[in-house]
Design an enzyme around this catalytic site. Structure first.
Site, PDB file in Angstrom:
ATOM      1  N   ASP A  89      -3.926 -13.047   4.175  1.00  0.00           N
ATOM      2  CA  ASP A  89      -5.195 -12.581   4.752  1.00  0.00           C
ATOM      3  C   ASP A  89      -6.391 -13.015   3.911  1.00  0.00           C
ATOM      4  O   ASP A  89      -7.533 -12.651   4.195  1.00  0.00           O
ATOM      5  CB  ASP A  89      -5.192 -11.054   4.963  1.00  0.00           C
ATOM      6  CG  ASP A  89      -4.523 -10.289   3.851  1.00  0.00           C
ATOM      7  OD1 ASP A  89      -4.144 -10.904   2.837  1.00  0.00           O
ATOM      8  OD2 ASP A  89      -4.391  -9.059   3.984  1.00  0.00           O
ATOM      9  N   ASP A 144      -2.362 -10.808  -2.093  1.00  0.00           N
ATOM     10  CA  ASP A 144      -2.887 -10.358  -0.805  1.00  0.00           C
ATOM     11  C   ASP A 144      -4.398 -10.125  -0.966  1.00  0.00           C
ATOM     12  O   ASP A 144      -4.878  -9.876  -2.067  1.00  0.00           O
ATOM     13  CB  ASP A 144      -2.170  -9.060  -0.404  1.00  0.00           C
ATOM     14  CG  ASP A 144      -2.522  -8.577   0.993  1.00  0.00           C
ATOM     15  OD1 ASP A 144      -1.718  -8.834   1.913  1.00  0.00           O
ATOM     16  OD2 ASP A 144      -3.580  -7.934   1.163  1.00  0.00           O
ATOM     17  N   HIS A 149       0.809  -1.224   0.000  1.00  0.00           N
ATOM     18  CA  HIS A 149       0.000   0.000   0.000  1.00  0.00           C
ATOM     19  C   HIS A 149       0.843   1.277   0.000  1.00  0.00           C
ATOM     20  O   HIS A 149       0.294   2.374  -0.136  1.00  0.00           O
ATOM     21  CB  HIS A 149      -0.939   0.033   1.211  1.00  0.00           C
ATOM     22  CG  HIS A 149      -1.895  -1.109   1.264  1.00  0.00           C
ATOM     23  ND1 HIS A 149      -2.756  -1.401   0.233  1.00  0.00           N
ATOM     24  CD2 HIS A 149      -2.104  -2.069   2.207  1.00  0.00           C
ATOM     25  CE1 HIS A 149      -3.458  -2.484   0.548  1.00  0.00           C
ATOM     26  NE2 HIS A 149      -3.087  -2.915   1.735  1.00  0.00           N
ATOM     27  N   HIS A 183      -6.003  -7.615  -0.122  1.00  0.00           N
ATOM     28  CA  HIS A 183      -6.254  -6.210  -0.465  1.00  0.00           C
ATOM     29  C   HIS A 183      -5.509  -5.795  -1.735  1.00  0.00           C
ATOM     30  O   HIS A 183      -4.432  -6.310  -2.021  1.00  0.00           O
ATOM     31  CB  HIS A 183      -5.786  -5.308   0.687  1.00  0.00           C
ATOM     32  CG  HIS A 183      -6.387  -5.655   2.012  1.00  0.00           C
ATOM     33  ND1 HIS A 183      -5.763  -6.491   2.920  1.00  0.00           N
ATOM     34  CD2 HIS A 183      -7.564  -5.289   2.574  1.00  0.00           C
ATOM     35  CE1 HIS A 183      -6.528  -6.614   3.999  1.00  0.00           C
ATOM     36  NE2 HIS A 183      -7.623  -5.897   3.818  1.00  0.00           N
TER      37      HIS A 183
HETATM   38  C1  OKP Z   1      -2.852  -4.279   4.744  1.00  0.00           C
HETATM   39  B1  OKP Z   1      -2.416  -5.441   3.830  1.00  0.00           B
HETATM   40  C2  OKP Z   1      -9.192  -3.226  10.649  1.00  0.00           C
HETATM   41  C3  OKP Z   1      -9.256  -2.362   9.409  1.00  0.00           C
HETATM   42  C4  OKP Z   1      -8.049  -2.642   8.555  1.00  0.00           C
HETATM   43  C5  OKP Z   1      -6.579  -1.741   6.864  1.00  0.00           C
HETATM   44  C6  OKP Z   1      -6.180  -2.911   6.063  1.00  0.00           C
HETATM   45  C7  OKP Z   1      -4.746  -2.893   5.647  1.00  0.00           C
HETATM   46  C8  OKP Z   1      -4.317  -4.172   4.991  1.00  0.00           C
HETATM   47  N1  OKP Z   1      -9.835  -2.675  11.791  1.00  0.00           N
HETATM   48  N2  OKP Z   1      -7.922  -1.826   7.390  1.00  0.00           N
HETATM   49  O1  OKP Z   1      -2.856  -5.367   2.527  1.00  0.00           O
HETATM   50  O2  OKP Z   1      -2.678  -6.748   4.353  1.00  0.00           O
HETATM   51 ZN    ZN Z   2      -3.896  -7.366   2.947  1.00  0.00          ZN
END
Ligand code: OKP
Ligand code: ZN
Length: 327
Positions: free
Chosen positions: A259, A170, A136, A172
């Site tokens: 994730d 990932d 990110h 995200h």
């Molecule tokens: C980072 B990576 C949780 C909300 C989380 C941010 C996600 C970041 C992901 N309370 N929001 O891509 O694994």
């Molecule tokens: Zn992620």
């Protein structure tokens, strides 16, 4: 398979993240790497190696110098056990600074570059256990637990030797990696991720984002329904891999986030532990030298097992010679 990691990941320990103003426990905790390391060691997977120290010039090709200096300077001035959400260069409330953040993030880049160097030396697959994650992080912005874009720096470093494909699996979308190479035709960015209409980073990762200028066609996004089954995921992964194959890269960089695991506290498709072995076998079936970069994955309870399953797949024989023992 070499596994590269630095002890400095422990220096980055933010006390919380802010979700709609509310303090929540920091999901991107150091225990993530603790459990992955101990599981890999227990299963005797990999040859562990420390990173070498690389010049800042590689980092500065991906991140604005002023941003890198800002991070270093701010972190040095934070007291032990304190934290800071800086007013500049921060794109959301998921990337606080602590005293050790710069050192940890800088060494995560070293971990990625050391892995890249191993590929140049002839290794076929290397696992860079980066923390904090990076996908990110943009040219002049931190966010989503990311400060420096480990995968982007490694890909750019390798791009001096030939075309590079980046596959981001990932949960995200890797907005930082996408934006780093949006205008380039020598680095292909392909990402499978949760539909950004519903999941972080919300504002990028749509199908319509395909690159710009000579880079048009060299960004490929597959936003996925949250309910996607493993078979459907595999079908899309195969499509992504065929795009990569057609691009004919010299090296493959994989932004590997765990994730996507079914019980991940932040993400979560329907993936089970054995499914990661299958994914890894598909990646390896391309027969392109591959650098694995650790991104997310927040189920501390299962991360060790997932990393072992994934690594077994990386070390396995090509897909077409295996039976269907793992489903
Ligand atoms: C980072 B990576 C949780 C909300 C989380 C941010 C996600 C970041 C992901 N309370 N929001 O891509 O694994
Ligand atoms: Zn992620």
């Amino acid at each position: 398979m070499y596994i590269i990691y630095s002890q400095k990941y422990k220096l980055h320990n933010p006390p919380f993240e802010l979700y709609d103003g509310v303090r929540e426990s920091y999901a991107e905790k150091k225990e993530r790497i603790d459990v992955i390391l101990s599981a890999l060691k227990k299963n005797r997977i990999g040859i562990f190696e420390k990173p070498s120290n690389f010049s800042l010039k590689y980092l500065n090709r991906i991140h604005k110098q002023e941003y890198v200096h800002f991070l270093k300077d701010r972190c040095e001035n934070i007291l032990p056990n304190d934290f800071l959400f800086p007013s500049y260069f921060l794109r959301d409330t998921y990337a606080p600074l602590v005293r050790g953040t710069y050192k940890a993030a800088k060494d995560a880049v070293n971990v990625a570059l050391t892995g890249a160097q191993k590929l140049l030396e002839g290794e076929s697959v290397v696992y860079s256990l980066c923390r904090p994650p990076g996908h990110h992080a943009e040219y002049n912005a931190m966010g989503g637990y990311c400060y420096f874009n480990n995968a982007a720096v490694a890909a750019d470093y390798l791009a001096h030797y030939g075309k590079i494909a980046i596959l981001d699996i990932d949960f995200h979308h890797g907005n930082g990696t996408q934006s780093s190479f949006y205008d380039r035709d020598d680095i292909l960015y392909v990402s499978l991720h949760a539909d950004p209409r519903f999941k972080y980073p919300y504002i990028s990762g749509f199908i319509e984002e395909k690159g710009r200028g000579i880079g048009f066609g060299y960004t490929i996004n597959y936003p996925l329904q949250l309910t996607i089954t493993n078979q459907q995921y595999l079908d899309i992964l195969k499509k992504a891999l065929s795009k990569i194959k057609a691009f004919n890269p010299k090296f493959l960089v994989v932004s590997a986030g765990f994730d996507t695991y079914k019980d991940d506290p932040i993400g979560g498709f329907q993936m089970t532990v054995p499914f990661y072995e299958i994914i890894a076998r598909h990646l390896i079936s391309l027969s392109v030298p591959t650098l694995i970069i650790q991104e997310g994955g927040y189920s501390v309870e299962k991360l060790g097992d997932i990393a072992v399953s994934f690594s077994k797949g990386l070390l396995n024989r090509p897909l077409n010679t295996i039976s269907k023992e793992v489903k």
